[in-house]
Enzyme design. Structure first.
Site, PDB file in Angstrom:
ATOM      1  N   SER A  14       0.868  -1.174   0.000  1.00  9.92           N
ATOM      2  CA  SER A  14       0.000   0.000   0.000  1.00  9.92           C
ATOM      3  C   SER A  14       0.904   1.223   0.000  1.00  9.92           C
ATOM      4  O   SER A  14       2.066   1.147   0.404  1.00  9.92           O
ATOM      5  CB  SER A  14      -0.940  -0.003   1.217  1.00  9.92           C
ATOM      6  OG  SER A  14      -0.214  -0.146   2.432  1.00  9.92           O
ATOM      7  N   ASP A 108      -0.722  14.869  15.389  1.00  7.28           N
ATOM      8  CA  ASP A 108       0.295  15.674  16.054  1.00  7.28           C
ATOM      9  C   ASP A 108      -0.314  16.973  16.553  1.00  7.28           C
ATOM     10  O   ASP A 108      -1.426  17.352  16.176  1.00  7.28           O
ATOM     11  CB  ASP A 108       1.430  16.000  15.081  1.00  7.28           C
ATOM     12  CG  ASP A 108       2.140  14.748  14.580  1.00  7.28           C
ATOM     13  OD1 ASP A 108       2.337  13.827  15.396  1.00  7.28           O
ATOM     14  OD2 ASP A 108       2.483  14.711  13.390  1.00  7.28           O
TER      15      ASP A 108
END
Length: 300
Positions: A14, A108
């Site tokens: 992938s 994040d």
């Protein structure tokens, strides 16, 4: 004639892309997608910037992949700077366009990798809660989550880190994709820890081809990924030698993935950085060919 039985594992790959910021970057992205698409990846994912900064561009890129290719896109989704209601609305928007796979991440902080994360007062607090929220909207949606062979930099220890991964899986995640790493022993030990904790979903190694060693080193420092001394020495003195640097990068990545194959790994997730050259080379080494027919399992 004696026919040799092919005993190689079936390799699945992938690819991860990030949404472009400019028309020129969009051209580069689509050139990479068109180059890699014939390798028939199991899916391709599109990232989501810090603080949701690329939300609209991510959505546009995923829609274009759906409309113009035969690829199966997975949309990254984070908890950052959004209420649960806002995140749920994004999930429903993606479902309306045909997306049936999410990469669910806490995300994040607003300053990017390495910055402090502050949960939204009315939002999902982590990837486990986000996974449960997505499943509540549609139990059939496929969800991939993150895993950290060297533990998440904010986790106090591996036990806490593995416990969070277990909660993600218990809430419906069907695959974990690791942060990139360069020491395969670390990955193998992490998988062993996960299995001992009762986590049996695939833990797919995240692989980053090193186009620019200095950039990878900086990002590694922010994410808690170690750089082995031998790896740094491979790139020493090549700052102004792009051609040799590319050859070394291909060799390093090939060594890593082939060693993982020898250890029984058959599924790889490549962080492409929207560039196809090195990724395509490594996939060729893994035995993948453009538009090749699906290899049937050997008869017992």
């Amino acid at each position: 004639m004696i026919q040799r039985r092919d005993t190689r594992p079936r390799i699945e790959v992938s690819f991860e892309f990030f949404p472009p910021k400019t028309p020129a970057m969009e051209d580069s992205l689509w050139a990479a997608i068109q180059r890699l698409a014939p390798l028939r990846p199991s899916f391709v994912s599109v990232t989501y910037g810090a603080g949701g900064s690329t939300r609209e561009r991510t959505h546009h890129t995923v829609e274009r992949i759906l409309q113009e290719t035969d690829l199966d896109p997975a949309a990254h989704l984070t908890c950052v700077d959004a209420s649960r209601a806002e995140v749920d609305d994004v999930v429903r928007q993606y479902r309306a366009t045909g997306v049936r796979h999410f990469v669910a991440l806490r995300g994040d902080g607003q300053g990017g990798a390495g910055s402090a994360y502050v949960p939204h007062a009315e939002g999902y607090r982590n990837g486990a809660e986000l996974t449960a929220g997505i499943k509540a909207i549609d139990p059939e949606i496929e969800i991939s989550v993150s895993a950290y062979p060297e533990k998440h930099p904010e986790s106090p220890d591996f036990a806490t880190d593995i416990d969070l991964l277990k909660r993600k899986v218990d809430n419906g995640a069907t695959r974990a994709i690791t942060q990139f790493f360069f020491d395969n022993d670390l990955y193998e030990r992490y998988v062993e820890r996960a299995r001992r904790a009762g986590i049996y979903v695939p833990i797919v190694p995240g692989i980053v081809p090193i186009h620019d060693f200095s950039k990878v080193a900086r990002f590694s420092a922010a994410t808690g990924t170690s750089i082995p001394l031998w790896l740094a020495e491979r790139f020493e003195g090549l700052e102004n030698d792009a051609q040799t640097r590319s050859h070394v990068a291909a060799a390093v990545c090939a060594e890593q993935v082939l060693d993982l194959v020898d250890r029984g790994v058959s599924d790889f997730h490549f962080y492409t950085m929207n560039r196809a050259d090195l990724v395509y080379s490594i996939c060729h080494i893994l035995g993948l060919r453009e538009n090749a027919p699906v290899r049937e399992e050997a008869a017992a």
